[in-house]
Structures are given as C-alpha cells and as structure tokens.
Scaffold this motif. Structure first.
Motif, mmCIF file in Angstrom:
data_model
loop_
_atom_site.group_PDB
_atom_site.id
_atom_site.type_symbol
_atom_site.label_atom_id
_atom_site.label_comp_id
_atom_site.label_asym_id
_atom_site.label_seq_id
_atom_site.Cartn_x
_atom_site.Cartn_y
_atom_site.Cartn_z
ATOM 1 N N VAL A 1 0.856 -1.186 0.000
ATOM 2 C CA VAL A 1 0.000 0.000 0.000
ATOM 3 C C VAL A 1 0.887 1.228 0.000
ATOM 4 C CG1 VAL A 1 -1.852 1.247 1.171
ATOM 5 C CG2 VAL A 1 -1.730 -1.252 1.326
ATOM 6 N N LEU A 2 0.689 2.094 -0.962
ATOM 7 C CA LEU A 2 1.463 3.320 -1.055
ATOM 8 C C LEU A 2 0.680 4.463 -0.411
ATOM 9 C CD1 LEU A 2 2.602 2.979 -4.772
ATOM 10 C CD2 LEU A 2 3.745 2.112 -2.713
ATOM 11 N N THR A 3 1.333 5.238 0.425
ATOM 12 C CA THR A 3 0.680 6.378 1.068
ATOM 13 C C THR A 3 1.590 7.591 0.957
ATOM 14 O OG1 THR A 3 1.652 5.927 3.244
ATOM 15 C CG2 THR A 3 -0.461 4.881 2.734
ATOM 16 N N PHE B 1 -8.847 2.536 6.725
ATOM 17 C CA PHE B 1 -9.167 1.738 5.551
ATOM 18 C C PHE B 1 -8.584 0.341 5.737
ATOM 19 C CE2 PHE B 1 -9.143 6.114 4.180
ATOM 20 C CZ PHE B 1 -10.273 6.210 3.382
ATOM 21 N N ARG B 2 -9.400 -0.658 5.581
ATOM 22 C CA ARG B 2 -8.948 -2.053 5.668
ATOM 23 C C ARG B 2 -8.829 -2.584 4.257
ATOM 24 N NH1 ARG B 2 -12.429 -6.959 8.251
ATOM 25 N NH2 ARG B 2 -10.825 -8.595 8.168
ATOM 26 N N ILE B 3 -7.622 -2.926 3.854
ATOM 27 C CA ILE B 3 -7.325 -3.337 2.484
ATOM 28 C C ILE B 3 -7.086 -4.845 2.481
ATOM 29 C CG2 ILE B 3 -5.777 -3.014 0.520
ATOM 30 C CD1 ILE B 3 -5.164 -0.235 1.971
ATOM 31 N N ILE B 4 -7.896 -5.570 1.702
ATOM 32 C CA ILE B 4 -7.902 -7.031 1.737
ATOM 33 C C ILE B 4 -7.559 -7.562 0.356
ATOM 34 C CG2 ILE B 4 -9.308 -9.083 2.197
ATOM 35 C CD1 ILE B 4 -11.119 -7.275 3.900
ATOM 36 N N GLY B 5 -6.575 -8.480 0.318
ATOM 37 C CA GLY B 5 -6.253 -9.191 -0.914
ATOM 38 C C GLY B 5 -6.906 -10.550 -0.914
ATOM 39 N N LYS B 6 -7.682 -10.845 -1.942
ATOM 40 C CA LYS B 6 -8.412 -12.116 -1.996
ATOM 41 C C LYS B 6 -7.909 -12.970 -3.159
ATOM 42 C CE LYS B 6 -12.714 -10.505 0.119
ATOM 43 N NZ LYS B 6 -12.746 -11.544 1.192
ATOM 44 N N GLY B 7 -7.937 -14.301 -2.943
ATOM 45 C CA GLY B 7 -7.587 -15.223 -3.995
ATOM 46 C C GLY B 7 -8.741 -15.430 -4.954
ATOM 47 N N ALA B 8 -8.491 -16.308 -5.963
ATOM 48 C CA ALA B 8 -9.503 -16.530 -6.988
ATOM 49 C C ALA B 8 -10.774 -17.138 -6.406
ATOM 50 C CB ALA B 8 -8.940 -17.433 -8.087
ATOM 51 N N ASN B 9 -10.626 -17.882 -5.273
ATOM 52 C CA ASN B 9 -11.793 -18.506 -4.650
ATOM 53 C C ASN B 9 -12.448 -17.612 -3.615
ATOM 54 O OD1 ASN B 9 -9.822 -18.543 -2.730
ATOM 55 N ND2 ASN B 9 -9.834 -20.775 -2.406
ATOM 56 N N VAL C 1 -10.109 -5.616 -2.125
ATOM 57 C CA VAL C 1 -11.317 -5.001 -1.562
ATOM 58 C C VAL C 1 -10.885 -4.029 -0.487
ATOM 59 C CG1 VAL C 1 -13.507 -5.374 -0.383
ATOM 60 C CG2 VAL C 1 -12.643 -7.077 -2.003
ATOM 61 N N VAL C 2 -11.418 -2.826 -0.528
ATOM 62 C CA VAL C 2 -11.111 -1.818 0.483
ATOM 63 C C VAL C 2 -12.387 -1.513 1.251
ATOM 64 C CG1 VAL C 2 -10.262 0.498 0.951
ATOM 65 C CG2 VAL C 2 -9.257 -0.853 -0.905
ATOM 66 N N ILE C 3 -12.325 -1.756 2.556
ATOM 67 C CA ILE C 3 -13.448 -1.429 3.434
ATOM 68 C C ILE C 3 -13.110 -0.117 4.135
ATOM 69 C CG2 ILE C 3 -14.841 -2.150 5.403
ATOM 70 C CD1 ILE C 3 -14.218 -5.031 4.650
ATOM 71 N N GLY C 4 -13.852 0.914 3.801
ATOM 72 C CA GLY C 4 -13.604 2.239 4.356
ATOM 73 C C GLY C 4 -14.651 3.197 3.825
ATOM 74 N N GLY C 5 -14.756 4.307 4.466
ATOM 75 C CA GLY C 5 -15.809 5.229 4.057
ATOM 76 C C GLY C 5 -17.166 4.640 4.382
ATOM 77 N N TYR C 6 -18.110 4.802 3.464
ATOM 78 C CA TYR C 6 -19.480 4.354 3.724
ATOM 79 C C TYR C 6 -19.801 3.006 3.111
ATOM 80 C CZ TYR C 6 -20.008 9.248 5.072
ATOM 81 O OH TYR C 6 -19.861 10.468 5.668
ATOM 82 N N ASN D 1 -4.323 -11.874 2.316
ATOM 83 C CA ASN D 1 -3.523 -10.874 3.028
ATOM 84 C C ASN D 1 -4.398 -9.645 3.241
ATOM 85 O OD1 ASN D 1 -1.424 -9.538 4.212
ATOM 86 N ND2 ASN D 1 0.019 -9.839 2.522
ATOM 87 N N GLU D 2 -4.112 -8.898 4.296
ATOM 88 C CA GLU D 2 -4.861 -7.677 4.530
ATOM 89 C C GLU D 2 -4.018 -6.710 5.346
ATOM 90 O OE1 GLU D 2 -7.871 -8.039 8.028
ATOM 91 O OE2 GLU D 2 -8.033 -9.884 6.832
ATOM 92 N N LYS D 3 -4.295 -5.444 5.195
ATOM 93 C CA LYS D 3 -3.567 -4.395 5.894
ATOM 94 C C LYS D 3 -4.536 -3.293 6.283
ATOM 95 C CE LYS D 3 0.854 -5.198 3.642
ATOM 96 N NZ LYS D 3 1.410 -5.780 4.870
ATOM 97 N N ASN D 4 -4.186 -2.558 7.314
ATOM 98 C CA ASN D 4 -4.934 -1.380 7.731
ATOM 99 C C ASN D 4 -4.150 -0.130 7.373
ATOM 100 O OD1 ASN D 4 -7.089 -2.804 8.788
ATOM 101 N ND2 ASN D 4 -6.189 -2.923 10.832
ATOM 102 N N LEU D 5 -4.879 0.884 6.931
ATOM 103 C CA LEU D 5 -4.262 2.150 6.559
ATOM 104 C C LEU D 5 -5.039 3.274 7.228
ATOM 105 C CD1 LEU D 5 -2.331 3.850 4.738
ATOM 106 C CD2 LEU D 5 -4.127 3.767 3.000
ATOM 107 N N LEU D 6 -4.310 4.156 7.908
ATOM 108 C CA LEU D 6 -4.908 5.322 8.547
ATOM 109 C C LEU D 6 -4.591 6.561 7.730
ATOM 110 C CD1 LEU D 6 -5.078 3.277 10.888
ATOM 111 C CD2 LEU D 6 -4.566 5.168 12.462
#
Length: 490
Positions: A42-44, A103-111, A69-74, A116-121
C-alpha cells in the motif's frame, strides 16, 4: 525464465516498500515452506494527509491475489487492478469523513479467500467553502404557469464555490436526494444541469448543495407541470393551468377553484337578467328572432317568454336541468338557481311534463302523444321519453350537453358558501328527495357524455357565457376527458 524474473522483481519491490507492508517473512512464505506470493503493498503519501479530492489509495499485489477489496468510508469497494499487479482505488470526499479514517485493504484469492490484509490510517482534511445556497433556474415554456408540453426538460443553476463544493443534490416529489450527476444525469461545476424525462403530472424539484465538510445548504425548490396532451394550441391552456396533471378529488377541487365565484345574474330584473342571457346564448342560428328549446327542439319567438298567464304549450320558460327542488328549491337569488350553464329555454308544457325527474334511460316515447302532437315547429325525437314518477330521457342529440351541464353543477357547487349547496351526482336514485342536493343518474350521464361528444354549438354557448355573462367556463366542454378522470369508478 520470464516468470522467475517477474517473481524476483516483485520480491525486490516488496523489500523496497518493506517499511509500509512487510513485517516478517511470513508475508512471503508460510510455515509449510512453499512460496506464497501474497504480498500486498500500500502506497501512502509521506504526511498521511489528503487535502484535495478525490482521495486515491494505490499499491501492488502479489501474484496469487486476484482482487483487492477496500473497506472504508461508507461502502466497501473493489480496486482497479492492472495486468502489472498495480492497483488503485478512489474515494470521493463525500464517501468518507473529515479527520482520521481507517481503511482495511484485503487481498483475496480466486476462490474469494482472504490471503492478506492491511490497515491504513489517513487523515482527511477538506476545505470549508461551498456553503452558498444553490440557485435553481428552469426554462420557461411557451405558455405561462411552468407547464411543459414535452417530457424532456433541462433544469440548471449554480451552487456556490465549485472548489469547496462536494455536490448538488436533487429530489423529485420526495425526500430522497440524489446527486445531480447520479441517477438524474447531468454535469457539475460551479453551475450544474440535470435532464429530466418525466411522464404527465405535477412535480416539485428540490435542490440543495453540500460542501466538502458535509455542511448542507438550505433547500431551494421549483414546481412545474408536465403535460404532453394539452399542447399550447389549447386556447384555454392558461385558464386551466392549475388543473393539469391532476385526477380524481384533486382535479375536482382544482376545477372548483377555477370556476367558482362567477358573476351571478338576477333571475328576473329590469336590467340584464337570465331571460336576456338565454335569448342570446340559445338563439336559433337560422332565425335571430327565436330561441331553440331543450327536449322538444322547438324554435320559438323570443318574445313568447312566459308571463305566467298563457297556455304553457304556447310559450317558453326557463328550465332548470338540475331541478331546483334538489338542493336550492325556490331560492331565486342563489347562484345555482340562476346559473345559465344549467338553464335552458323549454316549451312550458314540456317543462311541466318533466317536473323534477332525474335523467335516466327508459320510459314511454312522447313525440306522438297528447300536446306533443301540436308541436310541429322542429323535430321531436322518438328518443324523448318519460318513465312516469321515475326518470326523464332527453333526445339522443342533447344527452351529452345535458350530462356536461350536470357535471359542471357538481363541481361548481361544493357547499363552501351559505347560498351554495354541495351538489352531488349519485347513481342510487332512491337517495333523491326534496331539498336534498343530489341528482342522477351518474352512470347514465357518463354514458351520455361519452356517446354524444361536444359540438360547435355547445362550444359557442360556453364561450358566450364566459365572455359576456358569468365569466367562467364549463370545463367538461373544454376537456371532456376530465369527466372520467374525476368519476373514475364508472
């Protein structure tokens, strides 16, 4: 060879961004010993603060990650991922709050399994301008009253300082506001525009602006009518402007307000009175010295009006189509008693024969009976019938005219003044009685109205009453379709 080079390059890039992303080798290898290229970078910005819109978050994914997938905002969002593994996602300021956002940033596989996931403030800082009230403008149609004769209209305006403006929001006939460039298409700058495609009806457009801090302006509104049926060639377009787009009780109320308060003529007077008006508006077009009578279709000299002493079969009288005993009795100074929309010249004997019978189908033909045989001036229709003590059926070519006069009376008189009863049309003739303001038969009158449409003579009479005497109109002559719009159950 190319695959090995790609993996090495990706690993090198992961090390380069190690401070932001990797905490240990478990990001690259699991305890089973096999390589797992699930690295999520994640680049900030250096200061971690955004002062402009939109907010863009970007990075690089490992090769096993299929989606970000990014979970953040509304609302959660899927990032756009390019073939080289780089990804980015954009948030408009209105989708997040001012201040610290996680912001919770989630990397998902094909299934769909999370790899992997990371949090970003991020500290979101936005401006404070853009609180000016929106000003709404709407193109005026060719006629007044903001009535449009097509379904495509453009609404535009301005909404304050564009640099600090988050958006312009519009709502039609409700409380749910949507962005002007959202569901209602358009563009947004310091000015805005939205194109509306609407069906016939009355509308109110509500508009408000919101600045980047989420502060909303006051709501501005504009009302207009879409009507594709009544084009500007309708000569009474402006007269009925408040009625267009309405149906049922709302249409009836609007028409009452339009035709209410007419000039009331005296029933009998040395000055202009009902006699004078009937001599003019019911003049025989083939003989200016005569009037045409209702029911028996006789042309009779104007000067043979009743004085109360003659043989009633030799003179003409003023016939109340809506019998005065049904609601206004002998109140000769009341508006419904002298309303010439429901008064017609009639041979006195025929007037006496009709009494106060309601209108309906059936009975005995009158044209070849008794004194009717003496009426040779004009043609007495075989469809003129009387069902003794029950009903009265006028000739076929007069049925529509009479029906529209009854609809007029039921709308004009709503009982909102002392001398104006609340006249109603009913289908149950058993409800009728002396001093009861009911008349019928409603379903029959509707059938007559549909079967015998308006003609030039009826329109001329309507115009003369409007221009010279009462200064109101019968809306059901001008717009016959309003009958079934009001009395919809028949």
């Amino acid at each position: 060879m190319k695959k090995t080079f790609y993996k090495i390059a990706l690993f090198a890039l992961a090390v380069f961004f190690g401070l932001l992303s990797c905490t240990n080798l478990s990001d690259l290898y699991d305890t089973g010993g096999g390589p797992k290229y699930t690295n999520l970078i994640v680049l900030t910005p250096a200061n971690g603060a955004y002062v402009v819109r939109p907010v863009v978050i970007e990075g690089i994914k490992g090769s096993d990650i299929s989606s970000i997938v990014v979970i953040g905002g509304y609302n959660p969002k899927y990032a756009d991922v390019l073939p080289d593994g780089s990804w980015s996602i954009m948030f408009e300021v209105y989708e997040v709050d001012s201040g610290i956002n996680v912001f919770r940033i989630i990397g998902k596989g094909a299934n769909g399994v999370t790899l992997n996931e990371k949090n970003l403030l991020l500290n979101i800082e936005v401006g404070t301008s853009g609180t000016n009230l929106p000003s709404v403008t709407i193109d005026e149609p060719a006629v007044s009253g903001k009535i449009y004769t097509n379904t495509q209209i453009a609404v535009s305006g301005t909404a304050g300082d564009a640099n600090g403006l988050e958006g312009v929001y519009v709502s039609l006939n409700g409380v749910t506001f949507q962005k002007a460039y959202g569901v209602l298409s358009g563009s947004l700058a310091s000015g805005w525009q939205t194109n509306l495609s609407l069906s016939n009806g009355s509308y109110t457009l509500y508009v408000k602006a919101k600045n980047l801090l989420g502060v909303e302006s006051a709501v501005t509104q504009v009302s207009f009518i879409i009507n594709t049926f009544y084009v500007s060639s309708d000569p009474w377009f402006n007269y009925y402007s408040s009625a267009y787009g309405k149906t049922g009780a709302q249409l009836k109320a609007a028409l009452h307000s339009i035709i209410d308060g007419h000039t009331v003529l005296p029933y009998t007077s040395s000055s202009l009175d009902v006699w004078d008006a009937l001599r003019a508006i019911d003049q025989d077009p083939l003989n200016a010295n005569n009037v045409l009578t209702i029911y028996a279709n006789q042309s009779i000299a104007k000067n043979k009006q009743s004085t109360g002493t003659e043989d009633r079969w030799t003179i003409w009288e003023r016939e109340h189509l809506w019998p005065n005993s049904y609601g206004f009795n002998d109140e000769t100074d009341w508006p419904p008693y002298t309303d010439i929309f429901a008064l017609r010249p009639a041979i006195g004997g025929v007037n006496q024969d009709r009494l106060n019978y309601p209108f309906d189908i059936g009975g005995t033909p009158l044209w070849n009976t008794g004194n009717y045989l003496l009426l040779t001036n004009g043609v007495i229709s075989p469809s003129l019938k009387k069902n003794a003590s029950i009903s009265w059926e006028p000739p076929d070519n007069m049925k529509g005219d009479i029906a529209r006069a009854m609809f007029y009376m039921a709308v004009r008189y709503e009982g909102n003044f002392t001398y104006e009863p609340n006249l109603e049309l009913v289908d149950n003739l058993a409800l009728l009685g002396s001093d009861i303001p009911y008349m019928g038969k409603l379903s029959t009158l509707i059938q007559w109205h549909l079967a015998d449409p308006t003609n030039a003579a009826e329109m001329l009479r309507n115009n003369l009453i409007y221009s010279n005497y009462q200064f109101n109109r019968n809306p059901f002559i001008d717009h016959p379709e309003w009958v079934t719009n009001i009395w919809t159950n028949w």
